[in-house]
Design an enzyme around this catalytic site. Structure first.
Site, PDB file in Angstrom:
ATOM      1  N   SER A 179       1.157  -1.162  -0.011  1.00 22.70           N
ATOM      2  CA  SER A 179       0.333  -0.186  -0.202  1.00 22.70           C
ATOM      3  C   SER A 179       0.815   1.217   0.293  1.00 22.70           C
ATOM      4  O   SER A 179       1.619   1.745  -1.094  1.00 22.70           O
ATOM      5  CB  SER A 179      -0.760  -0.372   1.104  1.00 22.70           C
ATOM      6  OG  SER A 179      -1.621   0.779   1.014  1.00 22.70           O
ATOM      7  N   HIS A 180       0.347   2.361   0.513  1.00 20.99           N
ATOM      8  CA  HIS A 180       1.584   3.716   1.361  1.00 20.99           C
ATOM      9  C   HIS A 180       2.876   3.601   1.697  1.00 20.99           C
ATOM     10  O   HIS A 180       3.364   4.230   1.900  1.00 20.99           O
ATOM     11  CB  HIS A 180       0.334   4.540   1.926  1.00 20.99           C
ATOM     12  CG  HIS A 180       0.706   3.593   3.575  1.00 20.99           C
ATOM     13  ND1 HIS A 180      -1.000   2.275   4.195  1.00 20.99           N
ATOM     14  CD2 HIS A 180       1.086   3.818   4.535  1.00 20.99           C
ATOM     15  CE1 HIS A 180      -0.794   2.260   4.873  1.00 20.99           C
ATOM     16  NE2 HIS A 180       0.469   2.906   5.296  1.00 20.99           N
ATOM     17  N   ASP A 206      -2.301   6.497  -3.746  1.00 17.86           N
ATOM     18  CA  ASP A 206      -0.594   5.718  -2.789  1.00 17.86           C
ATOM     19  C   ASP A 206      -0.016   5.115  -3.472  1.00 17.86           C
ATOM     20  O   ASP A 206      -0.448   4.679  -4.768  1.00 17.86           O
ATOM     21  CB  ASP A 206      -1.296   5.421  -1.554  1.00 17.86           C
ATOM     22  CG  ASP A 206      -2.234   4.313  -1.383  1.00 17.86           C
ATOM     23  OD1 ASP A 206      -3.260   4.459  -2.223  1.00 17.86           O
ATOM     24  OD2 ASP A 206      -2.231   3.586  -0.905  1.00 17.86           O
ATOM     25  N   ASP A 247      -0.715   1.667  -4.280  1.00 14.77           N
ATOM     26  CA  ASP A 247      -1.431   0.554  -4.821  1.00 14.77           C
ATOM     27  C   ASP A 247      -2.722   1.573  -5.168  1.00 14.77           C
ATOM     28  O   ASP A 247      -3.064   0.798  -5.565  1.00 14.77           O
ATOM     29  CB  ASP A 247      -1.477  -1.204  -3.586  1.00 14.77           C
ATOM     30  CG  ASP A 247      -2.375   0.090  -2.905  1.00 14.77           C
ATOM     31  OD1 ASP A 247      -2.582   0.709  -2.153  1.00 14.77           O
ATOM     32  OD2 ASP A 247      -3.252  -1.309  -2.104  1.00 14.77           O
ATOM     33  N   ASP A 291      -5.432   2.900  -3.381  1.00 16.04           N
ATOM     34  CA  ASP A 291      -6.686   2.871  -2.945  1.00 16.04           C
ATOM     35  C   ASP A 291      -7.017   4.265  -1.820  1.00 16.04           C
ATOM     36  O   ASP A 291      -7.740   4.189  -1.372  1.00 16.04           O
ATOM     37  CB  ASP A 291      -6.937   1.561  -2.085  1.00 16.04           C
ATOM     38  CG  ASP A 291      -5.723   1.270  -1.531  1.00 16.04           C
ATOM     39  OD1 ASP A 291      -4.826   2.516  -0.747  1.00 16.04           O
ATOM     40  OD2 ASP A 291      -6.184   0.144  -0.396  1.00 16.04           O
ATOM     41  N   ARG A 292      -5.816   4.626  -1.986  1.00 12.57           N
ATOM     42  CA  ARG A 292      -6.021   5.986  -0.587  1.00 12.57           C
ATOM     43  C   ARG A 292      -6.021   7.574  -1.574  1.00 12.57           C
ATOM     44  O   ARG A 292      -5.314   7.484  -2.777  1.00 12.57           O
ATOM     45  CB  ARG A 292      -5.476   5.887   0.273  1.00 12.57           C
ATOM     46  CG  ARG A 292      -4.462   5.320   1.250  1.00 12.57           C
ATOM     47  CD  ARG A 292      -3.795   5.059   1.758  1.00 12.57           C
ATOM     48  NE  ARG A 292      -3.908   3.907   2.978  1.00 12.57           N
ATOM     49  CZ  ARG A 292      -3.845   3.918   4.657  1.00 12.57           C
ATOM     50  NH1 ARG A 292      -2.949   4.620   5.095  1.00 12.57           N
ATOM     51  NH2 ARG A 292      -3.775   2.793   4.266  1.00 12.57           N
ATOM     52  N   LYS A 337     -11.392   0.564  -0.913  1.00 16.00           N
ATOM     53  CA  LYS A 337     -11.278   1.457  -0.730  1.00 16.00           C
ATOM     54  C   LYS A 337     -10.057   1.794  -2.560  1.00 16.00           C
ATOM     55  O   LYS A 337     -10.235   1.060  -2.684  1.00 16.00           O
ATOM     56  CB  LYS A 337     -10.652   2.129   0.116  1.00 16.00           C
ATOM     57  CG  LYS A 337      -9.610   1.879   0.726  1.00 16.00           C
ATOM     58  CD  LYS A 337      -8.600   2.290   1.562  1.00 16.00           C
ATOM     59  CE  LYS A 337      -7.350   1.988   2.245  1.00 16.00           C
ATOM     60  NZ  LYS A 337      -7.986   0.532   2.769  1.00 16.00           N
TER      61      LYS A 337
END
Length: 540
Positions: free
Chosen positions: A111-112, A274, A276, A278-279, A373
């Protein structure tokens, strides 16, 4: 098919978003393969099924994808669908699982978190609804990792991931697909692209910082369809190390975007996503939008987009997320669901039709279009709202606060703490929870305190120990929680919230508004005294 002997690793317990460790940990012999095999051993229905595989392009993605393909072939899958170059944003993977009716998918991302040979890697399994595996399944996967003694893997050369089309590994078809096309078409169905195009044609300027992460190709294609200028997307090429930066869309790691949006001649709308995808981060000209406010504003205005013009069924938010969305739900006469942190808790509510829009204070927002998300979705819904209302981001926020009041809110992160020290903070506060009601902290009267637990209304599953809450008589609150997304040490998050009703002082500096709560949090938990950290590493 080869059967390869292996030995268990003791540290493969998935967190809120799968298994995350340093790359060097995943590079241990069979480490990634062990976890993948544990997933395949636990998941039922593999024979003849399809599996989606993709990731955010970070370092070590391609190697693990090749391993996962060979293992899927040996474990009975009939088809693997993989994004070209190994690329799939997390929301695009969720959509592809649903669109192709796959059994599930392996999403390779941290992710982030930063990427590179000395940084982070991750694997999580998403189930057939496109959402993260529920706790019951991740518990079973973890149990299997602790006893695994063999791997099933096909003896086959690497698949060409850079050319669309089909090939075979044994009896299994490997289909390499355009990672963007299906997702972009979904966005066109959800939003009023014609209205956004008209706004952009009128001179509306956008700056989207893809942070050298996965959303670059998605943003470029979608903004091309919207007629935006080529320079609307910056840092748009995914890199294995994210350009040496931390792909977290907050005011620390997206400071260049923030500075541009606060400066002379700023674009009308700024956003970032981010690692991947999703943010999201939303910044108007001269106006930062907190993720909690963004959730509330989008829920209140969702009817302006074609997909939600009939209204929304309900709103879900994670417990630490501000209560701004609660007031929107009350005004709309719809349900509000407070869940633990982790998108998997929203999946059952979405599947049951109880909610339409979900969000977390950690910059995640999404809807029932997928089961993750979705950063680009949030950006497009904001653009749709702006195109319909034809006012600035700042005006939308001020109008919202005038109607609902303002939840002043911040999250303080203490990163890479010694685990013992972080646990001492939490355990010490937890031991005092029962006696806090009726006491004072920094002069503020404590109304109550508890350790949040969640009873899922759809399946009656119970999740305990999800964060320590301290509520005050004036409606303010502080939440203390250990994060499950880090890869080294412990991350302590402290969430601070103060409500100012409509008609009150809605224009205060956030730090000033929260200062009494910051002092109360230290008095209650003794973070500086126990950890030696006088201030948080990140404030968002």
């Amino acid at each position: 098919m080869n059967q390869v002997a292996t030995r268990p690793y003791a540290d493969q317990k998935p967190g809120t978003s799968g298994l995350r460790k340093k790359v060097r940990v995943f590079q241990q012999e069979h480490y990634a393969a062990n976890f993948i095999q544990a997933v395949f051993d636990v998941v039922e229905g593999k024979a003849g099924a399809a599996l989606v595989i993709g990731g955010d392009g970070r370092f070590y993605n391609r190697e693990v994808i090749q391993t996962a393909i060979r293992m899927a072939a040996a474990n009975g899958f009939a088809r693997v669908i993989v994004g070209r170059g190994g690329i799939l944003s997390t929301p695009a993977a969720s959509h592809l699982i649903r669109l192709r009716k796959a059994l599930g998918g392996l999403v390779l991302s941290a992710s982030h978190n930063p990427g590179g040979p000395d940084e982070d890697f991750g694997i999580k399994y998403n189930v057939s609804n496109g959402g993260p595996a529920p706790e019951k399944l991740t518990d079973a996967i973890y149990a299997r990792t602790r006893e695994i003694d063999r791997l099933l893997i096909a003896d086959a050369p690497d698949v060409d991931l850079d050319r669309d089309g089909e090939s075979r590994v044994g009896d299994m078809v490997v289909e390499v697909v355009d990672p963007v096309a299906d997702y972009a078409e979904l966005m066109e169905r959800l939003f009023d692209f014609a209205a956004i195009r008209e706004m952009i044609a009128g001179g509306f300027r956008i700056r989207f910082d893809a942070m050298h992460a996965v959303t670059g190709p998605y943003a470029r294609e979608i903004f091309r369809r919207l007629g935006a200028r080529e320079d609307s997307v910056v840092n748009g090429t995914p890199l294995p190390d994210f350009g040496g930066h931390h792909p977290d869309p907050n005011l620390v790691h997206a400071k260049a975007l923030y500075d541009e949006m606060m400066g002379e001649g700023a674009p009308d709308f700024g956003a970032a996503s981010d690692g991947d995808g999703d943010r999201n981060l939303i910044i108007g000209k001269g106006m930062f939008v907190s993720p909690s406010d963004s959730l509330a504003v989008l829920a209140a205005n969702a009817h302006l987009a074609p997909a939600y013009q009939g209204g929304i069924a309900g709103i879900a938010r994670s417990m630490p997320t501000s209560q701004a969305a609660d007031r929107v739900a009350e005004a709309l006469g719809i349900g509000l669901y407070e869940t633990p942190t982790g998108w998997k808790f929203f999946g059952n509510l979405l599947d049951a039709g109880l909610v339409t829009i979900c969000g977390e204070e950690s910059a995640g927002t999404g809807s029932n279009h997928v089961r993750e998300k979705d950063g680009v979705w949030a950006v497009l819904l904001w653009l749709n709202v702006l195109a319909k209302r034809r006012v600035s981001v700042a005006e939308i926020l001020r109008d919202h606060w005038a109607r609902f009041g303002r939840n002043y809110y911040a999250r303080h992160d203490y990163e890479a703490l010694a685990v013992d020290a972080a646990n001492q903070v939490m355990d010490g506060l937890r031991a005092r929870l029962g006696g806090l009601a009726g006491t004072r902290a920094n002069g503020l009267a404590v109304a109550g305190a508890d350790d949040f637990e969640y009873l899922d209304p759809t399946d009656q599953s119970l999740s305990r120990n999800q964060g320590l809450r301290v509520r005050f008589d004036d409606g303010s609150r502080i939440v203390f929680r250990l994060s499950g997304t880090g890869t080294e040490g412990a991350t302590l998050r402290v969430y601070l919230e103060r409500y100012e009703p409509a008609g009150g002082d809605l224009g205060m500096d956030v730090g000033t508004a929260l200062q009494p709560l910051i002092a109360a949090a230290e008095e209650l938990a003794g973070i500086a005294r126990i950890t030696g950290r006088a201030r948080p590493d990140v404030v968002t």
